[in-house]
Write a protein that holds these residues in place. Structure first.
Motif, short mmCIF file in Angstrom:
data_model
loop_
_atom_site.label_atom_id
_atom_site.label_comp_id
_atom_site.label_asym_id
_atom_site.label_seq_id
_atom_site.Cartn_x
_atom_site.Cartn_y
_atom_site.Cartn_z
N LEU A 1 0.63 -1.25 0.03
CA LEU A 1 0.11 0.00 -0.05
C LEU A 1 0.67 1.22 -0.03
O LEU A 1 0.54 2.08 -0.74
N ARG A 2 1.83 1.13 0.85
CA ARG A 2 2.55 2.49 1.02
C ARG A 2 3.50 2.73 -0.27
O ARG A 2 3.65 3.85 -0.93
N LEU A 3 3.93 1.81 -1.06
CA LEU A 3 4.45 1.83 -2.32
C LEU A 3 3.66 2.50 -3.24
O LEU A 3 4.17 2.95 -4.26
N THR A 4 2.49 2.05 -3.22
CA THR A 4 1.50 2.92 -4.12
C THR A 4 1.52 4.33 -4.23
O THR A 4 1.17 4.94 -5.09
N TYR A 5 2.06 4.85 -3.10
CA TYR A 5 1.92 6.44 -2.99
C TYR A 5 3.28 7.08 -2.87
O TYR A 5 3.22 8.34 -3.28
N ALA A 6 4.49 5.95 -2.82
CA ALA A 6 5.71 6.33 -2.79
C ALA A 6 6.36 6.74 -4.38
O ALA A 6 5.78 6.33 -5.15
N ASP A 7 7.23 7.78 -4.24
CA ASP A 7 7.63 8.12 -5.60
C ASP A 7 9.26 7.63 -5.60
O ASP A 7 9.99 7.71 -6.54
N PHE A 8 9.72 7.25 -4.51
CA PHE A 8 11.04 6.35 -4.23
C PHE A 8 11.05 5.59 -2.98
O PHE A 8 10.37 5.84 -2.01
N CYS A 9 11.85 4.73 -2.82
CA CYS A 9 11.97 3.69 -1.75
C CYS A 9 13.51 3.61 -1.45
O CYS A 9 14.34 3.09 -2.59
N ILE A 10 13.88 3.81 -0.15
CA ILE A 10 15.39 3.42 0.39
C ILE A 10 15.33 2.51 1.03
O ILE A 10 14.49 2.17 1.92
N PHE A 11 16.14 1.10 0.63
CA PHE A 11 16.21 -0.04 1.27
C PHE A 11 17.68 0.12 1.89
O PHE A 11 18.53 -0.25 1.41
N LEU A 12 17.48 0.30 3.34
CA LEU A 12 18.83 -0.10 4.19
C LEU A 12 18.82 -1.50 4.38
O LEU A 12 18.35 -2.36 5.12
N ASP A 13 19.79 -2.11 3.52
CA ASP A 13 20.12 -3.41 3.45
C ASP A 13 21.52 -3.92 4.24
O ASP A 13 22.25 -4.54 3.66
N PHE A 14 21.39 -3.64 5.48
CA PHE A 14 22.55 -4.03 6.37
C PHE A 14 22.41 -5.45 6.85
O PHE A 14 21.45 -5.93 7.20
N ASP A 15 23.65 -5.80 7.27
CA ASP A 15 23.75 -7.06 7.63
C ASP A 15 23.40 -7.40 9.19
O ASP A 15 23.26 -6.20 9.79
N THR A 16 23.04 -8.47 9.63
CA THR A 16 22.40 -8.86 10.97
C THR A 16 23.26 -8.26 11.91
O THR A 16 22.59 -7.56 12.91
N GLU A 17 24.44 -8.49 11.97
CA GLU A 17 25.42 -8.24 13.26
C GLU A 17 25.22 -6.33 13.09
O GLU A 17 25.37 -6.09 14.34
N THR A 18 25.48 -5.85 12.21
CA THR A 18 25.35 -4.55 12.19
C THR A 18 24.01 -4.16 12.72
O THR A 18 24.11 -3.07 13.76
N CYS A 19 22.93 -4.51 12.42
CA CYS A 19 21.70 -4.21 13.08
C CYS A 19 21.62 -4.38 14.27
O CYS A 19 21.18 -3.53 15.23
N LEU A 20 22.08 -5.61 14.82
CA LEU A 20 21.92 -6.00 16.39
C LEU A 20 22.83 -4.84 17.08
O LEU A 20 22.54 -4.48 18.14
N LYS A 21 24.09 -4.71 16.51
CA LYS A 21 25.10 -3.95 17.23
C LYS A 21 24.35 -2.47 17.35
O LYS A 21 24.52 -1.82 18.42
N ASN A 22 23.68 -2.15 16.35
CA ASN A 22 23.09 -0.61 16.35
C ASN A 22 21.92 -0.69 17.43
O ASN A 22 21.67 0.24 18.16
N VAL A 23 21.05 -1.77 17.40
CA VAL A 23 20.00 -1.73 18.35
C VAL A 23 20.56 -1.58 19.76
O VAL A 23 19.84 -0.85 20.79
N TYR A 24 21.46 -2.44 20.13
CA TYR A 24 21.74 -2.34 21.40
C TYR A 24 22.56 -1.14 21.79
O TYR A 24 22.57 -0.72 22.94
N ALA A 25 23.21 -0.69 20.94
CA ALA A 25 23.97 0.88 21.06
C ALA A 25 22.69 1.97 21.37
O ALA A 25 22.83 2.77 22.28
N ARG A 26 21.57 1.74 20.67
CA ARG A 26 20.54 2.63 20.69
C ARG A 26 19.79 2.46 22.20
O ARG A 26 19.44 3.34 22.97
N ALA A 27 19.75 1.05 22.58
CA ALA A 27 19.09 0.66 23.87
C ALA A 27 20.00 1.56 24.85
O ALA A 27 19.36 1.88 26.00
N GLU A 28 21.26 1.37 24.71
CA GLU A 28 22.28 2.11 25.90
C GLU A 28 21.80 3.42 25.75
O GLU A 28 21.83 4.25 26.85
#
Length: 172
Positions: A80-107
């Motif tokens: 649904l959201r894509l039908t309204y969007a004129d551009f999409c950015i996919f942050l295709d980061f690896d799992t370890e980077t995402c987990l590291k970022n989530v734990y840093a954000r939690a801190e």
């Protein structure tokens, strides 16, 4: 030479911890575009979620606006959201980077509500969220990419934060 920023309705998607909200705020500030955080639409204080009906109505209201940057996965509403969007950015980061970022954000936001979240949702990481991040590459990512590829919406995928910065810096 920099070029003008041509987009007015931009989706930013990717795994939890990829930095969707941070990147959305950065783009919004640089180009004076309103930012819509789907987490704010979905969550009420104390991590109580809205009904799907109420969320969908709020989402529809945002999608109909003339300009926005919208961050968040919320797979159920992706097409649904894509039908309204004129551009999409996919942050295709690896799992370890995402987990590291989530734990840093939690801190960073320990005992507080982060800026992209509904007030009263104190930052936390529960087992379900961590497991979703661990399974994202195999369970969610393939379907997101398939939908995105078939949508006809122009898009770009980034593997690193440096790639996002380099791309953004080409615009004025």
């Amino acid at each position: 030479m920099n070029k003008p920023f041509p987009y007015r309705k931009i989706l930013i998607v990717g795994c939890g911890g990829a930095g969707k909200s941070t990147f959305a705020r950065k783009i919004g500030t640089k180009f004076t575009l309103p930012v819509v955080h789907l987490d704010r639409l979905w969550w009420l204080p104390n991590w109580v979620n809205r009904s799907k009906e109420e969320f969908d109505e709020m989402l529809q209201n945002e999608l109909k606006k003339p300009a926005w940057i919208m961050d968040g996965n919320f797979f159920r509403t992706f097409e649904l959201r894509l039908t309204y969007a004129d551009f999409c950015i996919f942050l295709d980061f690896d799992t370890e980077t995402c987990l590291k970022n989530v734990y840093a954000r939690a801190e960073e936001f320990r005992g507080k509500t982060r800026p992209d979240m509904t007030e009263g949702c104190i930052e936390r990481i529960d087992e379900e969220f961590e497991q979703w991040i661990r399974n994202y590459q195999t369970q969610t990512r393939p379907a997101m990419l398939e939908i995105l590829g078939g949508s006809g919406v122009p898009h770009i995928a980034f593997k690193t934060r440096e790639d996002t910065e380099n791309w953004l810096n080409q615009f004025y």
